[in-house]
Design an enzyme around this catalytic site. Structure first.
Site, PDB file in Angstrom:
ATOM      1  N   ARG A 176     -46.064 -64.579 -35.261  1.00  0.00           N
ATOM      2  CA  ARG A 176     -46.854 -63.382 -35.536  1.00  0.00           C
ATOM      3  C   ARG A 176     -47.389 -63.396 -36.966  1.00  0.00           C
ATOM      4  NH1 ARG A 176     -44.385 -59.220 -36.140  1.00  0.00           N
ATOM      5  NH2 ARG A 176     -42.233 -59.985 -36.159  1.00  0.00           N
ATOM      6  N   LYS A 321     -45.829 -57.771 -28.788  1.00  0.00           N
ATOM      7  CA  LYS A 321     -45.334 -56.899 -29.845  1.00  0.00           C
ATOM      8  C   LYS A 321     -46.351 -55.820 -30.211  1.00  0.00           C
ATOM      9  CE  LYS A 321     -41.241 -58.595 -30.354  1.00  0.00           C
ATOM     10  NZ  LYS A 321     -40.080 -57.793 -29.855  1.00  0.00           N
ATOM     11  N   HIS A 340     -35.773 -51.124 -29.859  1.00  0.00           N
ATOM     12  CA  HIS A 340     -35.778 -52.587 -29.915  1.00  0.00           C
ATOM     13  C   HIS A 340     -34.340 -53.041 -29.694  1.00  0.00           C
ATOM     14  CE1 HIS A 340     -36.564 -56.514 -32.302  1.00  0.00           C
ATOM     15  NE2 HIS A 340     -36.900 -56.659 -31.032  1.00  0.00           N
ATOM     16  N   SER A 358     -32.294 -61.151 -35.669  1.00  0.00           N
ATOM     17  CA  SER A 358     -32.154 -62.545 -35.273  1.00  0.00           C
ATOM     18  C   SER A 358     -30.863 -63.136 -35.823  1.00  0.00           C
ATOM     19  CB  SER A 358     -33.357 -63.341 -35.794  1.00  0.00           C
ATOM     20  OG  SER A 358     -33.254 -64.692 -35.436  1.00  0.00           O
ATOM     21  N   LYS A 362     -27.374 -60.843 -30.300  1.00  0.00           N
ATOM     22  CA  LYS A 362     -27.823 -59.790 -29.374  1.00  0.00           C
ATOM     23  C   LYS A 362     -28.053 -60.337 -27.965  1.00  0.00           C
ATOM     24  CE  LYS A 362     -32.099 -58.349 -29.384  1.00  0.00           C
ATOM     25  NZ  LYS A 362     -33.395 -57.706 -29.666  1.00  0.00           N
ATOM     26  N   THR A 363     -28.773 -61.455 -27.878  1.00  0.00           N
ATOM     27  CA  THR A 363     -29.070 -62.044 -26.566  1.00  0.00           C
ATOM     28  C   THR A 363     -27.801 -62.550 -25.904  1.00  0.00           C
ATOM     29  OG1 THR A 363     -31.273 -62.687 -27.318  1.00  0.00           O
ATOM     30  CG2 THR A 363     -30.430 -63.795 -25.363  1.00  0.00           C
ATOM     31  N   ASP A 377     -34.896 -56.913 -24.655  1.00  0.00           N
ATOM     32  CA  ASP A 377     -35.602 -56.709 -25.919  1.00  0.00           C
ATOM     33  C   ASP A 377     -36.174 -55.310 -26.157  1.00  0.00           C
ATOM     34  OD1 ASP A 377     -36.451 -57.902 -28.379  1.00  0.00           O
ATOM     35  OD2 ASP A 377     -38.494 -57.980 -27.609  1.00  0.00           O
ATOM     36  N   ARG A 442     -40.820 -71.058 -27.688  1.00  0.00           N
ATOM     37  CA  ARG A 442     -40.456 -69.897 -26.867  1.00  0.00           C
ATOM     38  C   ARG A 442     -40.683 -70.158 -25.375  1.00  0.00           C
ATOM     39  NH1 ARG A 442     -38.620 -64.803 -29.264  1.00  0.00           N
ATOM     40  NH2 ARG A 442     -38.998 -65.017 -31.502  1.00  0.00           N
TER      41      ARG A 442
END
Length: 658
Positions: A176, A321, A340, A358, A362-363, A377, A442
């Site tokens: 991004r 996003k 988020h 990051s 979390k994942t 997400d 990704r």
């Protein structure tokens, strides 16, 4: 010689054929299989190809005449659909939309029979231009198989990997561009949005937006074909948003097909006018002489017009996003909290939200084979409960291994988009350790590719709100139970600590703060989201937790990373309710409530001071981190919540005290 028992074949002894070979005689015995068939009903190869592909006929809506396109003939429905798209692509200066026809321009025999729409408006003679004299072909809501064909035929850098995924390249930008993202500041957004110091919202005016919009629309209209996706955001049917994405690449269309919610045939027939439209002209740069432009890239959001323009970047994550930012504005307007976060649900219906930057896990922690995955997400928390905003997952692939992340590994199959990965030129096997193109590789895939995904992606009100921090300073406890004020404080702070290399080669922890654990995407002031979170937690009886997945026994380089099995035991104890009944004690400086014991976790690590051999170093480091929290929070201290300043004072009091 017998053949299947149906006939007997023999070579004749007399009467050879003209070429000297013996004749073959057939005596019918019962039924003889005849492989001959009538000729195909086609006069040309194009007609034969058209017979190969069965036409997908729209189904009749069950609900009768609801929607813009209901109770219409197929021809009229397609005409109205094209008129809607033509209106989206209309140039505001010429007051006319492009001439549209459905289908691939490479298949002229098909598109010639299609439904054409010439002008959406009657334009004055002065507005005639070259673009108004040509047709633009619309490739509308194509299937993954069709998009694969388009990408491989026409987009350089598109390949099918050994597992069936579509490997693509996003061009020069592989991530991004937050410094090139702009939001129109007007009467609608002047008082609502968070502007100024610390805000991710960089302003632009209406006129500059229209210049960029015109540039994007002109570029898209100049092409022979454009891809159009009509899809939804938010699995809550009462609060879903209709989005239209107009793009120039099959890669972008397939990416959004995966990431947004895919409409059923009935829903697509009744789609009507979108609530929000993206014009992705990422292959074309913005004009750097345009006001507010700082590079050839510009991502512009106009909340009044409900439009987003992308110029100068082909990175697909900008669309995902960008829409998330839009939801951070639209949902709070409906008293719905946008978050988020990851989200999962136990077999008994207990829902947990996971927040974390990051590297915090979390994942990993929200993906639990003993629980249903609602989403990884983006979520909404409304009066109906929690719902996923998206229809897919966007997972990091760098160093991906089947053993560590089996669900993500197994999801990389046909239909999945792989961005910027490197693969063997012969076998097409992906090397996930290769960073030749970028470290930000990704995979984008539909959420149904995850075996334990809950479809539809909705659940009841959360019982637990888990804030994850990877504390490389090693002073935060492995788990703390938070009061409402503490939950708001740590939610607004959005803390983790990364390990960054210094110039002399020594690695030191570096504190990172991201408001609401997603500062790049929020639209309103962080305290507004925090107040909504606290209100919903209080109303529905949810408990807040701070979980440290980082270091213990010393800072990075001295202590050790808290073992993942211990963290999983802590998360299990939160889910089961065991920690609600535990005995707690309060820590210094941060005033956190920590449990004395947890099944399966060594009691000595629950209070971080026990794991440090140098107690003075522990206290110095604790005060250092507390000071970093206080300094970060200075940005928010002048903002008042409610009619008085009481709530703001409570949040400040919940922070470090020394």
């Amino acid at each position: 010689m017998a053949a299947n028992g149906n006939a007997e074949f023999s070579f004749a002894k007399h009467g050879s054929a003209r070429n000297g070979l013996s004749k073959i005689q057939t005596q019918k015995n019962g039924i003889c299989h005849d492989d001959s068939a009538p000729p195909v009903k086609a006069q040309t190869i194009d007609e034969l190809h058209s017979l190969q592909r069965k036409k997908s006929a729209p189904t009749t809506p069950i609900k009768g005449t609801e929607g813009a396109f209901a109770a219409l003939s197929e021809e009229e429905r397609q005409k109205q659909q094209l008129q809607s798209i033509s209106a989206s692509l209309a140039s505001l200066t010429r007051e006319t939309g492009p001439k549209l026809v459905k289908g691939d321009p490479a298949r002229k025999s098909e598109t010639a029979k299609g439904h054409a729409v010439h002008h959406h408006y009657h334009a004055p003679t002065i507005s005639v231009s070259d673009s108004s004299l040509k047709f633009t072909h619309v490739l509308y809501n194509l299937s993954p198989a069709e998009l694969y064909e388009q990408a491989i035929k026409y987009e350089k850098g598109s390949f099918i990997t050994s597992t069936g995924a579509l490997a693509t390249l996003s061009g020069a930008k592989t991530g991004r561009s937050p410094r090139d993202k702009r939001v129109v500041r007007d009467e609608t957004t002047e008082d609502d949005l968070w502007w100024g110091k610390g805000s991710p919202n960089i302003e632009m005016d209406e006129h500059t937006f229209m210049v960029n919009r015109e540039r994007a629309v002109d570029y898209l209209n100049s092409l022979d074909k454009v891809f159009v996706n009509d899809q939804f955001l938010n699995w809550d049917p009462e609060n879903r948003i209709k989005v239209r994405i107009v793009s120039a690449r099959a890669y972008h269309s397939l990416f959004m097909h995966n990431m947004c919610i895919r409409p059923s045939p009935e829903e697509l027939e009744n789609f009507g006018t979108p609530d929000f439209t993206i014009y992705n002209a990422g292959q074309f740069p913005c004009n750097r002489y345009t006001h507010y432009m700082t590079s050839s890239t510009s991502i512009d959001i106009n909340l009044s017009r409900r439009e987003m323009v992308i110029l100068g970047t082909q990175y697909a994550g900008e669309m995902k996003k960008g829409l998330f930012s839009v939801m951070h504005y639209l949902m709070p307007k409906r008293q719905i909290l946008s978050l988020h976060s990851g989200c999962n649900m136990g077999k008994d219906g207990d829902v947990a939200l996971f927040f974390g930057l990051s590297g915090t896990g979390k994942t990993t922690l929200s993906t639990d084979h003993n629980r249903y995955l609602i989403g990884d997400d983006e979520h909404c928390w409304s009066d109906n409960g929690v719902s996923n905003i998206e229809g897919g997952c966007y997972a990091k692939c760098i160093d991906l291994a089947r053993e560590k992340e089996p669900d993500i590994w197994n999801a990389i199959i046909f239909g999945t988009v792989l961005e910027n990965v490197v693969f063997d030129e012969h076998t097409r096997e992906v090397d996930y350790t290769d960073k030749s193109v970028t470290e930000n590789t990704r995979a984008a895939y539909p959420i149904e590719y995850i075996p334990n995904a809950k479809i539809p992606c909705v659940g009841p009100h959360p019982r637990n709100v888990i804030l994850l921090a990877c504390d490389a300073f090693g002073v935060l406890p492995p788990v703390s139970k938070l009061s409402l004020a503490q939950t708001m404080y740590h939610f607004i702070s959005g803390y983790t600590a990364l390990v960054a290399g210094t110039e002399d080669g020594i690695k030191e922890p570096q504190a990172t703060f991201s408001a609401c654990f997603g500062a790049a995407f929020i639209m309103l002031h962080p305290t507004k989201y925090a107040a909504m979170l606290a209100e919903k937690m209080q109303k529905h009886g949810a408990t807040g937790w701070l979980v440290n997945t980082g270091w213990s026994g010393g800072r990075y380089g001295q202590g050790n990373r808290i073992k993942l099995p211990y963290t999983r035991k802590i998360i299990d104890a939160i889910h089961s309710g065991q920690l609600l009944n535990a005995t707690y004690k309060r820590t210094e400086v941060f005033g956190l409530e920590i449990p004395i014991e947890i099944d399966g976790v060594p009691s000595e690590i629950l209070d971080p001071i026990n794991t440090w051999s140098d107690k003075k170093a522990y206290k110095d480091t604790l005060l250092q981190l507390g000071g970093l929290f206080k300094k970060n929070f200075e940005t928010f201290t002048n903002y008042k919540i409610g009619k008085d300043n009481k709530l703001t004072d409570e949040i400040l009091a919940a922070g470090p005290n020394f």
